[in-house]
Design a protein around this motif. Structure first.
Motif, PDB file in Angstrom:
ATOM      1  N   ASP A  29       0.773  -1.188   0.076  1.00 41.19           N
ATOM      2  CA  ASP A  29      -0.133   0.017   0.158  1.00 41.19           C
ATOM      3  C   ASP A  29       0.878   1.196   0.241  1.00 41.19           C
ATOM      4  O   ASP A  29       0.452   2.341  -0.652  1.00 41.19           O
ATOM      5  CB  ASP A  29      -0.859  -0.187   1.331  1.00 41.19           C
ATOM      6  N   SER A  30       2.036   1.264   0.784  1.00 37.62           N
ATOM      7  CA  SER A  30       3.131   2.381   0.674  1.00 37.62           C
ATOM      8  C   SER A  30       4.326   2.007  -0.197  1.00 37.62           C
ATOM      9  O   SER A  30       4.596   0.760  -0.269  1.00 37.62           O
ATOM     10  CB  SER A  30       3.172   2.903   2.012  1.00 37.62           C
ATOM     11  N   GLU A  31       4.986   2.861  -0.430  1.00 35.04           N
ATOM     12  CA  GLU A  31       6.453   2.674  -0.855  1.00 35.04           C
ATOM     13  C   GLU A  31       7.209   2.432   0.216  1.00 35.04           C
ATOM     14  O   GLU A  31       7.374   3.239   1.392  1.00 35.04           O
ATOM     15  CB  GLU A  31       7.069   3.831  -1.758  1.00 35.04           C
ATOM     16  N   VAL A  41       8.393   4.596   5.197  1.00 30.91           N
ATOM     17  CA  VAL A  41       7.399   4.248   4.322  1.00 30.91           C
ATOM     18  C   VAL A  41       6.698   5.568   3.645  1.00 30.91           C
ATOM     19  O   VAL A  41       6.791   6.544   4.518  1.00 30.91           O
ATOM     20  CB  VAL A  41       6.120   3.471   5.007  1.00 30.91           C
ATOM     21  N   TYR A  42       6.235   5.443   2.286  1.00 35.51           N
ATOM     22  CA  TYR A  42       5.919   6.846   1.881  1.00 35.51           C
ATOM     23  C   TYR A  42       4.417   6.421   1.137  1.00 35.51           C
ATOM     24  O   TYR A  42       4.426   5.636   0.614  1.00 35.51           O
ATOM     25  CB  TYR A  42       6.903   7.510   1.062  1.00 35.51           C
ATOM     26  N   ASN A  43       3.485   7.606   1.257  1.00 34.81           N
ATOM     27  CA  ASN A  43       2.317   7.365   0.539  1.00 34.81           C
ATOM     28  C   ASN A  43       2.055   8.561   0.073  1.00 34.81           C
ATOM     29  O   ASN A  43       1.948   9.455   0.669  1.00 34.81           O
ATOM     30  CB  ASN A  43       1.330   6.687   1.347  1.00 34.81           C
ATOM     31  N   ILE A  44       1.223   8.770  -1.056  1.00 32.72           N
ATOM     32  CA  ILE A  44       0.606  10.159  -1.761  1.00 32.72           C
ATOM     33  C   ILE A  44      -0.961   9.588  -2.191  1.00 32.72           C
ATOM     34  O   ILE A  44      -0.903   8.324  -2.754  1.00 32.72           O
ATOM     35  CB  ILE A  44       1.322  10.706  -2.630  1.00 32.72           C
ATOM     36  N   ALA A  75      -1.415  -0.061   6.754  1.00 32.26           N
ATOM     37  CA  ALA A  75      -1.586  -1.031   6.233  1.00 32.26           C
ATOM     38  C   ALA A  75      -0.194  -1.784   5.998  1.00 32.26           C
ATOM     39  O   ALA A  75       0.037  -2.976   5.687  1.00 32.26           O
ATOM     40  CB  ALA A  75      -2.382  -1.078   4.955  1.00 32.26           C
ATOM     41  N   SER A  76       0.784  -0.852   5.637  1.00 33.69           N
ATOM     42  CA  SER A  76       2.251  -1.370   5.265  1.00 33.69           C
ATOM     43  C   SER A  76       2.955  -1.770   6.629  1.00 33.69           C
ATOM     44  O   SER A  76       4.226  -2.143   6.636  1.00 33.69           O
ATOM     45  CB  SER A  76       2.842  -0.425   4.608  1.00 33.69           C
ATOM     46  N   GLY A  77       2.321  -1.458   7.974  1.00 37.31           N
ATOM     47  CA  GLY A  77       3.005  -1.858   9.059  1.00 37.31           C
ATOM     48  C   GLY A  77       3.829  -0.434   9.617  1.00 37.31           C
ATOM     49  O   GLY A  77       4.489  -0.616  10.408  1.00 37.31           O
ATOM     50  N   GLY A  78       3.766   0.750   8.895  1.00 38.79           N
ATOM     51  CA  GLY A  78       4.428   1.748   9.314  1.00 38.79           C
ATOM     52  C   GLY A  78       3.703   2.767  10.347  1.00 38.79           C
ATOM     53  O   GLY A  78       2.297   2.636  10.716  1.00 38.79           O
ATOM     54  N   ARG A  79       4.348   3.694  10.897  1.00 37.96           N
ATOM     55  CA  ARG A  79       3.592   4.877  11.782  1.00 37.96           C
ATOM     56  C   ARG A  79       4.005   6.101  11.243  1.00 37.96           C
ATOM     57  O   ARG A  79       4.879   6.665  10.932  1.00 37.96           O
ATOM     58  CB  ARG A  79       4.553   4.651  13.347  1.00 37.96           C
ATOM     59  N   PRO A  80       2.775   6.757  10.994  1.00 39.12           N
ATOM     60  CA  PRO A  80       2.933   8.115  10.467  1.00 39.12           C
ATOM     61  C   PRO A  80       3.743   9.169  11.147  1.00 39.12           C
ATOM     62  O   PRO A  80       3.372   9.293  12.313  1.00 39.12           O
ATOM     63  CB  PRO A  80       1.404   8.739  10.313  1.00 39.12           C
ATOM     64  N   VAL A 133       2.322  11.206   2.863  1.00 39.64           N
ATOM     65  CA  VAL A 133       2.892  10.944   4.245  1.00 39.64           C
ATOM     66  C   VAL A 133       4.054  10.336   4.269  1.00 39.64           C
ATOM     67  O   VAL A 133       4.154   9.173   3.331  1.00 39.64           O
ATOM     68  CB  VAL A 133       1.546  10.149   4.808  1.00 39.64           C
ATOM     69  N   ILE A 134       4.903  10.681   5.427  1.00 37.83           N
ATOM     70  CA  ILE A 134       6.087   9.927   5.376  1.00 37.83           C
ATOM     71  C   ILE A 134       6.109   9.077   6.836  1.00 37.83           C
ATOM     72  O   ILE A 134       5.478   9.870   7.826  1.00 37.83           O
ATOM     73  CB  ILE A 134       7.255  10.827   5.525  1.00 37.83           C
ATOM     74  N   GLY A 135       6.299   7.829   6.876  1.00 38.19           N
ATOM     75  CA  GLY A 135       6.079   7.094   8.422  1.00 38.19           C
ATOM     76  C   GLY A 135       7.346   6.335   8.632  1.00 38.19           C
ATOM     77  O   GLY A 135       8.244   6.232   7.713  1.00 38.19           O
TER      78      GLY A 135
END
Length: 335
Positions: A29-31, A41-44, A75-80, A133-135
């Motif tokens: 779900d995230s990079e 982890v990164y998402n847009i 969903a990727s297991g990261g924390r924002p 978002v960066i986590g």
């Protein structure tokens, strides 16, 4: 193959990649990145009027867009950790509307423990919003792959909240719907505590931003498996709305305006231990069914079983969402 996926692959094949990136295209779900020895982890995510989010409550609109942006990180297991956005407001929105919209976004960031770091702003006849978002990533990330036959399939909340929101946007002028649902508010969940527990027991997770059926389809495709689900936990407002509109309740499962819950799989050997710890932490999860052999896609109800292996309808292929809904209803009537 759907057109959206074809276009993504077309674009990506020309892009330079980094050896620091740990995931492949569509795999999570995230990079997922390693940066100076640390997992990130990164998402847009982009939102617009085509997402069928109501605008009568600007706080709820802001909350839902921010929660949706952060959901992929969880969903990727990261924390924002850091949050930025590009906000284009409609030129008819008042200062009060925009302030409440910002308060909704801020409410999510405060609950998630993420800091706002800036972004871009514009004014236009139509609104658009992009959350970035960066986590932090500690330990192994969760992917969309890795499901195994006989794994249990679980969800963090009820099914259909996003599709209810879309239905209220589409059928909002229906007098009976307006009278019945006037006070209804939709707030997408922020499953931070649930994600922390899921990560300890599962490596396969996806959010339901495009609906539960699509989420199951992606996990099945990435894992080379299928699924059988039953006794689905439909949101009560969705069941009531389906009855009022004379639409099959299964549209809450097939529809593509998702509820941003977390869908994940668990091996048989850890299901009991997971359930005990979830109970201790007072966290509730719904077991939807079981991972099956590749090619199986079934929904079992008390009175019938739907074979969904031939279902290929996609909302993005329709200019008018009402045409899409009619075709989904026709499919369910004939299958």
């Amino acid at each position: 193959m759907n057109r959206e996926r074809e276009l993504i692959e077309l674009i990506n094949k020309h892009m330079p990649r980094s050896s620091s990136q740990l995931n492949t295209i569509f795999e999570s779900d995230s990079e997922i990145l390693m940066f100076q020895g640390k997992g990130l982890v990164y998402n847009i995510d982009e939102f617009s009027e085509t997402d069928l989010l109501r605008e009568d409550d600007p706080y709820a609109l802001g909350w839902n867009m921010a929660a949706g942006s952060i959901s992929d990180i969880l969903a990727s297991g990261g924390r924002p950790k850091f949050y930025a956005h590009s906000m284009v407001v409609r030129d008819s929105w008042t200062m009060d509307f925009v302030e409440k919209l910002a308060q909704g976004i801020a409410g999510v960031l405060k609950e998630a423990g993420a800091a706002f770091i800036g972004g871009d702003f514009g004014i236009s006849p139509t609104w658009r919003y992009t959350g970035s978002v960066i986590g932090d990533m500690n330990g192994q990330a969760m992917l969309r792959s890795g499901a195994k036959v006989r794994d249990g399939i679980y969800l963090t909340g009820p099914i259909g909240g996003g599709n209810v929101e879309a239905a209220l946007k589409l059928y909002g002028q229906n007098l009976l719907v307006k009278q019945l649902t006037g006070p209804w508010k939709t707030f997408f969940p922020l499953r931070i505590k649930e994600a922390e527990l899921i990560k300890r027991y599962s490596h396969c997770c996806i959010d339901t931003s495009d609906g539960v059926f699509n989420a199951l389809g992606i996990i099945s495709e990435m894992s080379g498996t299928g699924f059988a689900v039953s006794s689905l936990p439909y949101v009560k407002s969705g069941l009531l709305l389906a009855k009022v509109l004379n639409l099959p309740k299964e549209m809450l499962f097939l529809g593509e305006c998702g509820e941003y819950e977390l869908l994940f799989t668990l091996g048989e050997e850890v299901e009991d231990e997971f359930a005990r710890e979830a109970g201790d932490k007072k966290l509730r999860f719904h077991k939807l069914g079981q991972v099956k052999e590749q090619g199986i896609k079934s929904l079992c109800q008390k009175d019938r079983t739907f074979d969904l292996s031939t279902y290929t309808l996609r909302a993005r292929d329709y200019a008018d969402p009402m045409d899409y809904l009619r075709n989904v209803a026709d499919f369910l009537a004939k299958v």
